[in-house]
Motif scaffolding. Sequence first.
Motif, PDB file in Angstrom:
ATOM      1  N   ARG A  76      24.557  62.020  62.255  1.00  0.00           N
ATOM      2  CA  ARG A  76      23.449  62.731  62.902  1.00  0.00           C
ATOM      3  C   ARG A  76      23.943  63.220  64.246  1.00  0.00           C
ATOM      4  O   ARG A  76      25.050  62.896  64.657  1.00  0.00           O
ATOM      5  CB  ARG A  76      22.244  61.816  63.035  1.00  0.00           C
ATOM      6  CG  ARG A  76      22.585  60.561  63.773  1.00  0.00           C
ATOM      7  CD  ARG A  76      21.522  59.541  63.737  1.00  0.00           C
ATOM      8  NE  ARG A  76      22.020  58.431  64.556  1.00  0.00           N
ATOM      9  CZ  ARG A  76      21.530  57.251  64.550  1.00  0.00           C
ATOM     10  NH1 ARG A  76      20.504  56.995  63.791  1.00  0.00           N
ATOM     11  NH2 ARG A  76      22.022  56.325  65.313  1.00  0.00           N
ATOM     12  N   ARG A  77      23.121  63.966  64.940  1.00  0.00           N
ATOM     13  CA  ARG A  77      23.539  64.556  66.220  1.00  0.00           C
ATOM     14  C   ARG A  77      22.529  64.199  67.313  1.00  0.00           C
ATOM     15  O   ARG A  77      22.097  65.046  68.074  1.00  0.00           O
ATOM     16  CB  ARG A  77      23.677  66.068  66.054  1.00  0.00           C
ATOM     17  CG  ARG A  77      24.722  66.437  65.005  1.00  0.00           C
ATOM     18  CD  ARG A  77      24.815  67.915  64.762  1.00  0.00           C
ATOM     19  NE  ARG A  77      25.074  68.683  65.948  1.00  0.00           N
ATOM     20  CZ  ARG A  77      26.274  68.879  66.487  1.00  0.00           C
ATOM     21  NH1 ARG A  77      27.335  68.380  65.920  1.00  0.00           N
ATOM     22  NH2 ARG A  77      26.416  69.598  67.582  1.00  0.00           N
ATOM     23  N   THR A  78      22.188  62.927  67.405  1.00  0.00           N
ATOM     24  CA  THR A  78      21.106  62.502  68.295  1.00  0.00           C
ATOM     25  C   THR A  78      21.551  62.151  69.711  1.00  0.00           C
ATOM     26  O   THR A  78      20.710  61.978  70.579  1.00  0.00           O
ATOM     27  CB  THR A  78      20.391  61.279  67.693  1.00  0.00           C
ATOM     28  OG1 THR A  78      21.363  60.265  67.427  1.00  0.00           O
ATOM     29  CG2 THR A  78      19.658  61.661  66.415  1.00  0.00           C
TER      30      THR A  78
ATOM     31  N   TRP B 230      30.386  63.645  64.707  1.00  0.00           N
ATOM     32  CA  TRP B 230      30.158  64.747  63.778  1.00  0.00           C
ATOM     33  C   TRP B 230      31.272  65.787  63.928  1.00  0.00           C
ATOM     34  O   TRP B 230      31.842  66.249  62.949  1.00  0.00           O
ATOM     35  CB  TRP B 230      28.789  65.370  64.037  1.00  0.00           C
ATOM     36  CG  TRP B 230      28.394  66.486  63.113  1.00  0.00           C
ATOM     37  CD1 TRP B 230      28.965  67.724  63.025  1.00  0.00           C
ATOM     38  CD2 TRP B 230      27.343  66.466  62.150  1.00  0.00           C
ATOM     39  NE1 TRP B 230      28.328  68.471  62.071  1.00  0.00           N
ATOM     40  CE2 TRP B 230      27.328  67.729  61.512  1.00  0.00           C
ATOM     41  CE3 TRP B 230      26.395  65.525  61.763  1.00  0.00           C
ATOM     42  CZ2 TRP B 230      26.403  68.065  60.518  1.00  0.00           C
ATOM     43  CZ3 TRP B 230      25.482  65.856  60.781  1.00  0.00           C
ATOM     44  CH2 TRP B 230      25.489  67.108  60.165  1.00  0.00           C
TER      45      TRP B 230
ATOM     46  N   HIS C 160      24.910  62.622  54.888  1.00  0.00           N
ATOM     47  CA  HIS C 160      25.265  61.339  54.265  1.00  0.00           C
ATOM     48  C   HIS C 160      26.511  61.584  53.421  1.00  0.00           C
ATOM     49  O   HIS C 160      26.563  62.552  52.647  1.00  0.00           O
ATOM     50  CB  HIS C 160      24.125  60.806  53.393  1.00  0.00           C
ATOM     51  CG  HIS C 160      24.483  59.506  52.743  1.00  0.00           C
ATOM     52  ND1 HIS C 160      24.500  58.317  53.425  1.00  0.00           N
ATOM     53  CD2 HIS C 160      24.892  59.225  51.484  1.00  0.00           C
ATOM     54  CE1 HIS C 160      24.885  57.355  52.605  1.00  0.00           C
ATOM     55  NE2 HIS C 160      25.129  57.893  51.423  1.00  0.00           N
TER      56      HIS C 160
ATOM     57  N   ASP D 268      26.519  57.590  57.369  1.00  0.00           N
ATOM     58  CA  ASP D 268      25.482  58.523  57.800  1.00  0.00           C
ATOM     59  C   ASP D 268      25.914  59.177  59.107  1.00  0.00           C
ATOM     60  O   ASP D 268      26.510  58.528  59.972  1.00  0.00           O
ATOM     61  CB  ASP D 268      24.155  57.786  58.010  1.00  0.00           C
ATOM     62  CG  ASP D 268      23.560  57.337  56.692  1.00  0.00           C
ATOM     63  OD1 ASP D 268      23.415  58.182  55.790  1.00  0.00           O
ATOM     64  OD2 ASP D 268      23.255  56.134  56.561  1.00  0.00           O
TER      65      ASP D 268
ATOM     66  N   ARG E 212      21.535  66.279  59.776  1.00  0.00           N
ATOM     67  CA  ARG E 212      21.896  64.947  59.267  1.00  0.00           C
ATOM     68  C   ARG E 212      22.810  65.128  58.072  1.00  0.00           C
ATOM     69  O   ARG E 212      22.743  66.135  57.369  1.00  0.00           O
ATOM     70  CB  ARG E 212      20.662  64.166  58.847  1.00  0.00           C
ATOM     71  CG  ARG E 212      19.769  63.814  60.009  1.00  0.00           C
ATOM     72  CD  ARG E 212      18.712  62.806  59.577  1.00  0.00           C
ATOM     73  NE  ARG E 212      17.900  62.422  60.696  1.00  0.00           N
ATOM     74  CZ  ARG E 212      18.159  61.379  61.474  1.00  0.00           C
ATOM     75  NH1 ARG E 212      19.206  60.644  61.277  1.00  0.00           N
ATOM     76  NH2 ARG E 212      17.350  61.079  62.472  1.00  0.00           N
TER      77      ARG E 212
ATOM     78  N   GLU F 166      27.275  60.545  68.849  1.00  0.00           N
ATOM     79  CA  GLU F 166      27.061  61.005  67.477  1.00  0.00           C
ATOM     80  C   GLU F 166      27.504  62.466  67.314  1.00  0.00           C
ATOM     81  O   GLU F 166      28.044  62.843  66.279  1.00  0.00           O
ATOM     82  CB  GLU F 166      25.592  60.860  67.081  1.00  0.00           C
ATOM     83  CG  GLU F 166      25.106  59.428  66.998  1.00  0.00           C
ATOM     84  CD  GLU F 166      25.635  58.666  65.794  1.00  0.00           C
ATOM     85  OE1 GLU F 166      26.261  59.268  64.897  1.00  0.00           O
ATOM     86  OE2 GLU F 166      25.414  57.440  65.754  1.00  0.00           O
TER      87      GLU F 166
END
Length: 185
Positions: A163-165, A173, A148, A161, A146, A169
């Motif tokens: 994330r790599r969900t 990233w 920020h 923000d 994660r 995402e």
Amino acid sequence: MSRRRIPSPFRSRSLPRFAAVLAAATAAVCAVPALAVAPAASAAPIPIPLPLPYHHDVLPFLGHGAPDAGALGGRRGDHLRITVTRSGSDRTDGRFELYCHPRGGNHFDARRACDRLDHMTRWGKDEFAPVPQGAQCTMMYGGPARAHVSGTWAGRPVNADFRRTNGCEIERWSRFEPMLPSTVS
């Protein structure tokens, strides 16, 4: 004693010539505004030039709402605070300061990060925008990393923000690497 008459443009034969010259001059004066307007009315619409994007080195010195040097610890230009957690590497986990224009801070790859952000920056586009609601993303998991990011970029406030969900995402990233670290999944 006889009085001598002085010829006048308003008398006799010269009157028609004077009237013709006066009429031609009046027509020329009246035609100038019409000529100035006619090409614009008949030509294809001319695109209105849009304002140029914020130039990192100029606006802070002009004082157009750019952060002052005191707010940035005596530095001018773009400044981002990046907090990364669970990236899989102690070197890339933590809080980093990234300054661009001029480049500096404690970021692990400030030169490449600033160059990448400069390359991504487009006028009228928020490069830090989140993935749109309802986007169809692949259901793959890229790991627990994660990040920020907050601060100022291109004269705009940043509060994003990462994330790599899912696939969207992960792609977002990846677009920000090397500002964000490559992760170990």
